[in-house]
Design a protein around this motif. Structure first.
Motif, PDB file in Angstrom:
ATOM      1  N   GLN A   2       8.034   5.953   6.099  1.00 59.05           N
ATOM      2  CA  GLN A   2       6.630   6.287   5.851  1.00 59.05           C
ATOM      3  C   GLN A   2       6.126   5.609   4.572  1.00 59.05           C
ATOM      4  O   GLN A   2       5.030   5.067   4.556  1.00 59.05           O
ATOM      5  N   LEU A   3       6.922   5.631   3.521  1.00 59.36           N
ATOM      6  CA  LEU A   3       6.505   5.005   2.272  1.00 59.36           C
ATOM      7  C   LEU A   3       6.302   3.504   2.450  1.00 59.36           C
ATOM      8  O   LEU A   3       5.342   2.934   1.930  1.00 59.36           O
ATOM      9  N   ILE A   4       7.181   2.862   3.201  1.00 58.13           N
ATOM     10  CA  ILE A   4       7.032   1.431   3.481  1.00 58.13           C
ATOM     11  C   ILE A   4       5.759   1.187   4.296  1.00 58.13           C
ATOM     12  O   ILE A   4       4.977   0.272   3.999  1.00 58.13           O
ATOM     13  N   ALA A   5       5.551   2.010   5.314  1.00 59.84           N
ATOM     14  CA  ALA A   5       4.353   1.862   6.141  1.00 59.84           C
ATOM     15  C   ALA A   5       3.085   2.090   5.325  1.00 59.84           C
ATOM     16  O   ALA A   5       2.102   1.354   5.472  1.00 59.84           O
ATOM     17  N   PHE A   6       3.104   3.089   4.456  1.00 58.31           N
ATOM     18  CA  PHE A   6       1.940   3.361   3.622  1.00 58.31           C
ATOM     19  C   PHE A   6       1.623   2.163   2.733  1.00 58.31           C
ATOM     20  O   PHE A   6       0.484   1.775   2.573  1.00 58.31           O
ATOM     21  N   ARG A   7       2.658   1.595   2.164  1.00 60.08           N
ATOM     22  CA  ARG A   7       2.455   0.435   1.275  1.00 60.08           C
ATOM     23  C   ARG A   7       1.890  -0.740   2.068  1.00 60.08           C
ATOM     24  O   ARG A   7       1.011  -1.461   1.581  1.00 60.08           O
ATOM     25  N   ALA A   8       2.374  -0.936   3.289  1.00 66.64           N
ATOM     26  CA  ALA A   8       1.859  -2.021   4.135  1.00 66.64           C
ATOM     27  C   ALA A   8       0.378  -1.810   4.447  1.00 66.64           C
ATOM     28  O   ALA A   8      -0.411  -2.759   4.421  1.00 66.64           O
ATOM     29  N   ILE A   9      -0.005  -0.576   4.736  1.00 65.92           N
ATOM     30  CA  ILE A   9      -1.419  -0.277   5.006  1.00 65.92           C
ATOM     31  C   ILE A   9      -2.248  -0.538   3.753  1.00 65.92           C
ATOM     32  O   ILE A   9      -3.335  -1.122   3.827  1.00 65.92           O
ATOM     33  N   ASP A  10      -1.728  -0.132   2.618  1.00 64.73           N
ATOM     34  CA  ASP A  10      -2.436  -0.377   1.364  1.00 64.73           C
ATOM     35  C   ASP A  10      -2.700  -1.875   1.192  1.00 64.73           C
ATOM     36  O   ASP A  10      -3.800  -2.276   0.810  1.00 64.73           O
ATOM     37  N   LEU A  11      -1.691  -2.684   1.496  1.00 60.99           N
ATOM     38  CA  LEU A  11      -1.843  -4.136   1.360  1.00 60.99           C
ATOM     39  C   LEU A  11      -2.792  -4.700   2.413  1.00 60.99           C
ATOM     40  O   LEU A  11      -3.565  -5.610   2.141  1.00 60.99           O
ATOM     41  N   LEU A  12      -2.743  -4.167   3.617  1.00 60.21           N
ATOM     42  CA  LEU A  12      -3.591  -4.633   4.718  1.00 60.21           C
ATOM     43  C   LEU A  12      -5.071  -4.398   4.426  1.00 60.21           C
ATOM     44  O   LEU A  12      -5.911  -5.275   4.654  1.00 60.21           O
ATOM     45  N   ILE A  13      -5.395  -3.244   3.914  1.00 60.21           N
ATOM     46  CA  ILE A  13      -6.794  -2.915   3.641  1.00 60.21           C
ATOM     47  C   ILE A  13      -7.327  -3.775   2.500  1.00 60.21           C
ATOM     48  O   ILE A  13      -8.456  -4.231   2.530  1.00 60.21           O
ATOM     49  N   GLY A  14      -6.515  -4.031   1.524  1.00 60.48           N
ATOM     50  CA  GLY A  14      -6.906  -4.890   0.417  1.00 60.48           C
ATOM     51  C   GLY A  14      -7.738  -4.192  -0.637  1.00 60.48           C
ATOM     52  O   GLY A  14      -8.671  -3.455  -0.320  1.00 60.48           O
ATOM     53  N   ASN A  15      -7.375  -4.398  -1.880  1.00 65.73           N
ATOM     54  CA  ASN A  15      -8.096  -3.862  -3.028  1.00 65.73           C
ATOM     55  C   ASN A  15      -8.301  -2.352  -2.929  1.00 65.73           C
ATOM     56  O   ASN A  15      -9.323  -1.822  -3.348  1.00 65.73           O
ATOM     57  N   LEU A  16      -7.338  -1.693  -2.327  1.00 64.00           N
ATOM     58  CA  LEU A  16      -7.468  -0.266  -2.044  1.00 64.00           C
ATOM     59  C   LEU A  16      -7.547   0.575  -3.313  1.00 64.00           C
ATOM     60  O   LEU A  16      -8.334   1.518  -3.382  1.00 64.00           O
ATOM     61  N   ALA A  17      -6.755   0.254  -4.299  1.00 58.95           N
ATOM     62  CA  ALA A  17      -6.764   1.048  -5.533  1.00 58.95           C
ATOM     63  C   ALA A  17      -8.162   1.068  -6.146  1.00 58.95           C
ATOM     64  O   ALA A  17      -8.665   2.129  -6.533  1.00 58.95           O
ATOM     65  N   LYS A  18      -8.794  -0.068  -6.217  1.00 57.14           N
ATOM     66  CA  LYS A  18     -10.148  -0.128  -6.777  1.00 57.14           C
ATOM     67  C   LYS A  18     -11.121   0.629  -5.897  1.00 57.14           C
ATOM     68  O   LYS A  18     -11.998   1.333  -6.400  1.00 57.14           O
ATOM     69  N   ARG A  19     -10.971   0.516  -4.604  1.00 60.31           N
ATOM     70  CA  ARG A  19     -11.864   1.229  -3.684  1.00 60.31           C
ATOM     71  C   ARG A  19     -11.743   2.743  -3.856  1.00 60.31           C
ATOM     72  O   ARG A  19     -12.738   3.457  -3.841  1.00 60.31           O
ATOM     73  N   ILE A  20     -10.523   3.218  -4.019  1.00 63.15           N
ATOM     74  CA  ILE A  20     -10.334   4.655  -4.208  1.00 63.15           C
ATOM     75  C   ILE A  20     -10.858   5.071  -5.580  1.00 63.15           C
ATOM     76  O   ILE A  20     -11.525   6.091  -5.710  1.00 63.15           O
ATOM     77  N   GLU A  21     -10.568   4.283  -6.596  1.00 61.09           N
ATOM     78  CA  GLU A  21     -11.090   4.583  -7.927  1.00 61.09           C
ATOM     79  C   GLU A  21     -12.614   4.620  -7.926  1.00 61.09           C
ATOM     80  O   GLU A  21     -13.225   5.410  -8.641  1.00 61.09           O
TER      81      GLU A  21
END
Length: 140
Positions: free
Chosen positions: A94-113
């Motif tokens: 699950q952690l690997i899959a979550f990280r892959a989704i984070d990378l797929l969506i792109g710039n996710l950290a900034k979007r959430i912030e």
């Protein structure tokens, strides 16, 4: 009225096993959630305390997504080693899959912030969808 003693004896016999399995599963889940929060570049709790709904949705999706496969593992477990071993395997996936989704969506950290709810909802739903597949695989 029937005699309640067999039920009480069953409870006394099964309660320690129940508590051990539940405690183990909860500990594995808490460690996985802590790892998830560690690998994300933003600080979820700080954002949530500040009223950031996107962070709350994303972290809530992660919590459910981590719990689902572990719950199915717990339901099918024979002993506490099942919970530890298979539970850990499903959570790592699950952690690997979550990280892959984070990378797929792109710039996710900034979007959430930036409290971008659309990205957070998509991320949370993808986490839960992958968790359902992972849970079915471990239960099969």
């Amino acid at each position: 009225m029937t005699d309640p003693m067999p039920v009480i004896q069953s409870l006394m016999t099964g309660l320690p096993v129940f508590m051990l399995h539940l405690g183990t599963a909860t500990a594995v889940w808490a460690v996985a959630l802590a790892l998830y929060m560690w690998i994300t570049p933003h600080r979820e709790f700080e954002l949530i305390r500040g009223g950031n709904m996107a962070a709350a949705v994303s972290l809530g999706g992660a919590a459910i997504g981590l719990a689902l496969p572990l719950a199915f593992c717990l339901a099918a477990s024979i002993n506490v080693w099942d919970v530890l071993i298979w539970g850990s395997v499903t959570l790592i996936l699950q952690l690997i899959a979550f990280r892959a989704i984070d990378l797929l969506i792109g710039n996710l950290a900034k979007r959430i912030e930036d409290n971008e709810l659309a990205a957070a909802v998509f991320l949370a739903m993808m986490k839960i969808a992958l968790a359902a597949l992972n849970a079915a695989a471990v239960a099969g």
